[in-house]
Design a protein around this motif. Structure first.
Motif, PDB file in Angstrom:
ATOM      1  N   VAL A 262     101.288  42.190 -85.169  1.00 41.96           N
ATOM      2  CA  VAL A 262     100.207  42.244 -84.290  1.00 41.96           C
ATOM      3  C   VAL A 262      99.720  43.296 -83.956  1.00 41.96           C
ATOM      4  CG1 VAL A 262      98.998  41.165 -82.276  1.00 41.96           C
ATOM      5  CG2 VAL A 262     100.529  39.648 -83.800  1.00 41.96           C
ATOM      6  N   ILE A 263      98.631  43.819 -83.897  1.00 44.20           N
ATOM      7  CA  ILE A 263      97.918  45.237 -83.549  1.00 44.20           C
ATOM      8  C   ILE A 263      97.614  44.985 -82.006  1.00 44.20           C
ATOM      9  CG2 ILE A 263      96.048  46.761 -83.608  1.00 44.20           C
ATOM     10  CD1 ILE A 263      95.707  45.589 -86.863  1.00 44.20           C
ATOM     11  N   THR A 264      98.444  45.963 -81.261  1.00 39.83           N
ATOM     12  CA  THR A 264      98.329  45.743 -79.692  1.00 39.83           C
ATOM     13  C   THR A 264      96.971  46.613 -79.116  1.00 39.83           C
ATOM     14  OG1 THR A 264     100.167  47.201 -79.541  1.00 39.83           O
ATOM     15  CG2 THR A 264     100.462  44.600 -79.528  1.00 39.83           C
ATOM     16  N   GLU A 265      96.808  47.862 -79.924  1.00 41.37           N
ATOM     17  CA  GLU A 265      96.233  48.977 -79.610  1.00 41.37           C
ATOM     18  C   GLU A 265      95.781  49.850 -80.583  1.00 41.37           C
ATOM     19  OE1 GLU A 265      95.761  51.784 -75.494  1.00 41.37           O
ATOM     20  OE2 GLU A 265      97.669  50.759 -75.928  1.00 41.37           O
ATOM     21  N   LEU A 266      94.493  50.476 -80.617  1.00 38.68           N
ATOM     22  CA  LEU A 266      94.322  51.181 -81.531  1.00 38.68           C
ATOM     23  C   LEU A 266      93.653  52.739 -80.888  1.00 38.68           C
ATOM     24  CD1 LEU A 266      92.529  49.044 -84.297  1.00 38.68           C
ATOM     25  CD2 LEU A 266      94.830  50.529 -84.546  1.00 38.68           C
ATOM     26  N   GLY A 267      93.815  54.015 -81.466  1.00 39.22           N
ATOM     27  CA  GLY A 267      93.200  55.054 -81.217  1.00 39.22           C
ATOM     28  C   GLY A 267      92.770  55.474 -82.334  1.00 39.22           C
ATOM     29  N   TYR A 268      91.750  56.478 -82.485  1.00 35.37           N
ATOM     30  CA  TYR A 268      91.199  56.753 -83.737  1.00 35.37           C
ATOM     31  C   TYR A 268      90.589  58.088 -83.555  1.00 35.37           C
ATOM     32  CZ  TYR A 268      87.035  56.260 -80.759  1.00 35.37           C
ATOM     33  OH  TYR A 268      86.189  56.305 -79.809  1.00 35.37           O
TER      34      TYR A 268
ATOM     35  N   VAL B   8      86.323  47.617 -85.945  1.00 36.09           N
ATOM     36  CA  VAL B   8      87.685  47.672 -86.063  1.00 36.09           C
ATOM     37  C   VAL B   8      88.615  48.128 -84.780  1.00 36.09           C
ATOM     38  CG1 VAL B   8      89.649  48.685 -87.271  1.00 36.09           C
ATOM     39  CG2 VAL B   8      87.641  47.860 -88.378  1.00 36.09           C
ATOM     40  N   VAL B   9      88.055  49.134 -84.103  1.00 43.71           N
ATOM     41  CA  VAL B   9      88.859  49.669 -82.790  1.00 43.71           C
ATOM     42  C   VAL B   9      88.531  48.661 -81.857  1.00 43.71           C
ATOM     43  CG1 VAL B   9      88.894  51.343 -81.206  1.00 43.71           C
ATOM     44  CG2 VAL B   9      88.810  51.969 -83.434  1.00 43.71           C
ATOM     45  N   VAL B  10      87.437  48.053 -81.588  1.00 40.14           N
ATOM     46  CA  VAL B  10      87.249  47.229 -80.864  1.00 40.14           C
ATOM     47  C   VAL B  10      87.593  45.706 -81.038  1.00 40.14           C
ATOM     48  CG1 VAL B  10      85.232  45.582 -79.620  1.00 40.14           C
ATOM     49  CG2 VAL B  10      84.852  48.360 -79.956  1.00 40.14           C
ATOM     50  N   VAL B  11      87.729  45.200 -82.127  1.00 41.09           N
ATOM     51  CA  VAL B  11      88.002  43.786 -82.521  1.00 41.09           C
ATOM     52  C   VAL B  11      89.646  43.419 -83.017  1.00 41.09           C
ATOM     53  CG1 VAL B  11      87.148  41.819 -83.713  1.00 41.09           C
ATOM     54  CG2 VAL B  11      85.536  43.346 -82.981  1.00 41.09           C
ATOM     55  N   ALA B  12      90.029  44.654 -83.605  1.00 42.45           N
ATOM     56  CA  ALA B  12      91.179  44.408 -84.463  1.00 42.45           C
ATOM     57  C   ALA B  12      92.512  44.319 -83.263  1.00 42.45           C
ATOM     58  CB  ALA B  12      91.649  45.432 -85.278  1.00 42.45           C
ATOM     59  N   PRO B  13      92.659  44.862 -82.111  1.00 40.76           N
ATOM     60  CA  PRO B  13      93.640  44.501 -81.289  1.00 40.76           C
ATOM     61  C   PRO B  13      93.813  42.904 -80.892  1.00 40.76           C
ATOM     62  CG  PRO B  13      92.581  46.525 -80.696  1.00 40.76           C
ATOM     63  CD  PRO B  13      91.655  45.669 -81.636  1.00 40.76           C
ATOM     64  N   GLY B  14      94.999  42.747 -80.884  1.00 39.87           N
ATOM     65  CA  GLY B  14      94.998  41.158 -80.784  1.00 39.87           C
ATOM     66  C   GLY B  14      95.122  40.424 -82.077  1.00 39.87           C
ATOM     67  N   CYS B  15      94.724  41.136 -83.225  1.00 41.55           N
ATOM     68  CA  CYS B  15      94.684  40.436 -84.466  1.00 41.55           C
ATOM     69  C   CYS B  15      95.953  40.883 -85.368  1.00 41.55           C
ATOM     70  CB  CYS B  15      93.443  40.672 -85.511  1.00 41.55           C
ATOM     71  SG  CYS B  15      92.071  40.136 -84.724  1.00 41.55           S
ATOM     72  N   SER B  16      96.428  39.980 -86.003  1.00 40.76           N
ATOM     73  CA  SER B  16      97.583  40.426 -87.213  1.00 40.76           C
ATOM     74  C   SER B  16      96.920  41.508 -88.248  1.00 40.76           C
ATOM     75  CB  SER B  16      98.340  39.158 -87.764  1.00 40.76           C
ATOM     76  OG  SER B  16      97.143  38.591 -88.691  1.00 40.76           O
ATOM     77  N   PHE B  17      97.761  42.028 -88.811  1.00 39.85           N
ATOM     78  CA  PHE B  17      97.490  42.938 -89.912  1.00 39.85           C
ATOM     79  C   PHE B  17      97.027  41.952 -91.037  1.00 39.85           C
ATOM     80  CE2 PHE B  17     100.470  46.151 -87.734  1.00 39.85           C
ATOM     81  CZ  PHE B  17      99.685  47.232 -87.843  1.00 39.85           C
ATOM     82  N   SER B  18      97.464  41.004 -91.322  1.00 39.33           N
ATOM     83  CA  SER B  18      96.900  40.200 -92.498  1.00 39.33           C
ATOM     84  C   SER B  18      95.649  39.566 -91.930  1.00 39.33           C
ATOM     85  CB  SER B  18      98.089  39.198 -92.803  1.00 39.33           C
ATOM     86  OG  SER B  18      98.383  38.297 -91.493  1.00 39.33           O
ATOM     87  N   ALA B  19      95.383  39.270 -90.800  1.00 36.65           N
ATOM     88  CA  ALA B  19      94.176  38.754 -90.434  1.00 36.65           C
ATOM     89  C   ALA B  19      93.114  39.747 -90.746  1.00 36.65           C
ATOM     90  CB  ALA B  19      93.883  38.131 -89.085  1.00 36.65           C
TER      91      ALA B  19
END
Length: 148
Positions: free
Chosen positions: A56-62, A77-88
């Protein structure tokens, strides 16, 4: 030949608003993993700093050095991906690729912003930049698999 109307649709307000969200770099220090990828077609570059808990992605910087479309995609991606799994996120990236290829796809509510890229279908040279943050996360997932 590309018309001004097509270009106008490509860079509509929603795309520019999303792109503005990723104009200023927000790096994570320390990050569990930092991955950079450059599009061979257009030279756009995206680096994602990733914190994760297993899959699970918990936080992203960019750091994004891309066209407006690549910046907009990175922001989503930075806004929505945290909380999602890499596979999702991988599945969403595949759907986005199919959307750009001309298929009618439906995104889950939280990813609906990606529908703004429908206008980019006929701009194949921009597809790589739009898909870049998803490819960065695929590279990160592969690196994590090798570590386990």
């Amino acid at each position: 030949m590309t018309t001004e109307t097509e270009i106008g649709r490509l860079y509509e307000n929603n795309v520019r608003e999303w792109a503005r969200k990723s104009r200023n770099d927000v790096r994570l220090v320390p990050a569990d993993l930092s991955v950079r990828r450059i599009s061979p077609v257009c030279g756009s570059a995206v680096t994602l700093d990733i914190r994760h808990n297993q899959e699970v992605i918990t936080e992203l910087g960019y750091q994004a050095r891309a066209c407006t479309l690549g910046m907009a995609s990175t922001a989503v991606v930075v806004v929505v991906a945290p909380g999602c799994s890499f596979s999702a996120v991988h599945e969403i990236g595949e759907k986005l690729g199919r959307l750009l290829a001309g298929e009618d796809v439906r995104f889950p509510e939280e990813w609906r912003a990606l529908e703004m890229f429908i206008a980019a279908r006929s701009f194949k040279a921009r597809h790589g930049s739009i898909l870049l943050p998803f490819q960065v996360l695929e590279d990160a997932a592969e690196q994590l698999k090798r570590r386990l």
